[in-house]
Design a protein around this motif. Sequence first.
Motif, PDB file in Angstrom:
ATOM      1  N   UNK A  17       0.559  -1.251   0.051  1.00 16.75           N
ATOM      2  CA  UNK A  17       0.013  -0.018  -0.057  1.00 16.75           C
ATOM      3  C   UNK A  17       0.820   1.146   0.104  1.00 16.75           C
ATOM      4  N   UNK A  18       1.846   1.291   0.856  1.00 17.90           N
ATOM      5  CA  UNK A  18       2.890   2.503   0.839  1.00 17.90           C
ATOM      6  C   UNK A  18       3.498   2.565  -0.441  1.00 17.90           C
ATOM      7  N   UNK A  19       4.059   1.493  -0.910  1.00 20.44           N
ATOM      8  CA  UNK A  19       4.763   1.511  -2.163  1.00 20.44           C
ATOM      9  C   UNK A  19       3.731   2.115  -3.321  1.00 20.44           C
ATOM     10  N   UNK A  20       2.434   1.783  -3.257  1.00 24.25           N
ATOM     11  CA  UNK A  20       1.510   2.016  -4.496  1.00 24.25           C
ATOM     12  C   UNK A  20       1.257   3.593  -4.148  1.00 24.25           C
ATOM     13  N   UNK A  21       1.301   4.174  -2.936  1.00 21.09           N
ATOM     14  CA  UNK A  21       1.252   5.550  -2.751  1.00 21.09           C
ATOM     15  C   UNK A  21       2.274   6.319  -3.189  1.00 21.09           C
ATOM     16  N   UNK A  22       3.566   5.837  -2.984  1.00 20.04           N
ATOM     17  CA  UNK A  22       4.904   6.489  -3.318  1.00 20.04           C
ATOM     18  C   UNK A  22       4.941   6.270  -4.698  1.00 20.04           C
ATOM     19  N   UNK A  23       4.572   5.360  -5.549  1.00 16.68           N
ATOM     20  CA  UNK A  23       4.675   5.219  -6.928  1.00 16.68           C
ATOM     21  C   UNK A  23       3.803   6.494  -7.593  1.00 16.68           C
ATOM     22  N   UNK A  24       2.573   6.164  -6.939  1.00 17.96           N
ATOM     23  CA  UNK A  24       1.538   7.342  -7.653  1.00 17.96           C
ATOM     24  C   UNK A  24       2.034   8.899  -7.257  1.00 17.96           C
TER      25      UNK A  24
ATOM     26  N   UNK B  10      -5.816   3.965  -4.182  1.00 20.57           N
ATOM     27  CA  UNK B  10      -5.051   3.820  -2.893  1.00 20.57           C
ATOM     28  C   UNK B  10      -4.616   5.249  -2.490  1.00 20.57           C
ATOM     29  N   UNK B  11      -4.082   5.978  -3.340  1.00 22.42           N
ATOM     30  CA  UNK B  11      -3.579   7.336  -2.912  1.00 22.42           C
ATOM     31  C   UNK B  11      -4.560   8.544  -2.393  1.00 22.42           C
ATOM     32  N   UNK B  12      -5.473   8.572  -3.519  1.00 22.82           N
ATOM     33  CA  UNK B  12      -6.660   9.741  -3.158  1.00 22.82           C
ATOM     34  C   UNK B  12      -7.669   9.122  -2.270  1.00 22.82           C
ATOM     35  N   UNK B  13      -8.153   7.841  -2.407  1.00 23.57           N
ATOM     36  CA  UNK B  13      -9.394   7.483  -1.722  1.00 23.57           C
ATOM     37  C   UNK B  13      -8.907   6.590  -0.477  1.00 23.57           C
ATOM     38  N   UNK B  14      -7.891   6.263  -0.222  1.00 29.38           N
ATOM     39  CA  UNK B  14      -7.374   5.681   1.210  1.00 29.38           C
ATOM     40  C   UNK B  14      -7.502   4.145   1.074  1.00 29.38           C
ATOM     41  N   UNK B  15      -7.785   3.619  -0.041  1.00 30.36           N
ATOM     42  CA  UNK B  15      -7.907   1.987   0.009  1.00 30.36           C
ATOM     43  C   UNK B  15      -6.526   1.441   0.211  1.00 30.36           C
TER      44      UNK B  15
END
Length: 254
Positions: free
Chosen positions: A103-110, A187-192
């Motif tokens: 989840x953190x990785x996905x946020x960092x990439x986005x 994930x980044x915007x909606x917090x999933x």
Amino acid sequence: MIKFFRRIRQQLLTEGKFSKYLLYAIGEIVLVVIGILIALAANDWSIEKAERLQESKYLKNIKLDLEKDLASLEYNIGFRREKIAGTEKLIAQINGTPVDDLTELSRNVFNTLNEERFTPNNSTYTELASSGNLNLISVDSIKILLLELEELYKDNAFGIDHETYEYREYISKPVFKYMDTEKLAAIFIDGQSSAQQDISREDFQALFQSPEYKNGLVIMILISKSFISQYNEIADKSKMIITLIDRELSRREG
């Protein structure tokens, strides 16, 4: 009053008192000259007063602009620092550090797609410069700092143009090519979570193998650090100008 002076001159001439007439005439001329000088001085004082009132108005507006800039700079510096931290972690993971939080990785990439820009609120300065009224600023130290600040704004604009190209070429293209940005945005915007979006480690494999993306991340860090240094310099000069403006306005109002 004019008839009174004329009567005195005629009386002196009639009585043959030419020397007294001459002295009187000279005195009258001196009085006229003094009157003109007083009128000119009063007019100059009136103009000076109007210019100082206008200058005070400009100084107050410049202060408001700079205070808005300081808030924007603080946000942008925080954004850049946070982005650097996430980007450095991404590079480490590309280099082999285990991924323990998808989840953190996905946020960092986005987040590598996000572009924040500092845009100065310099409308008052622009108005002064374009109208030719910059000379209304009578405090040289304020004027010099404003000119230096304007040069930093130009550097900022040039840096933004350069960074925009780097983002589009080395960051956006690989992410758009190898990742599902709709899932990353959720994930980044909606917090999933990554589990909710069915994202696995394999989804990042192609992106992590892209040399363009890794090089783009390295460049992103260098550019962000450069911007942070520049933003701090802009903030320091802005605070100096605000202090000088407060001092000048306090002196006038006191």
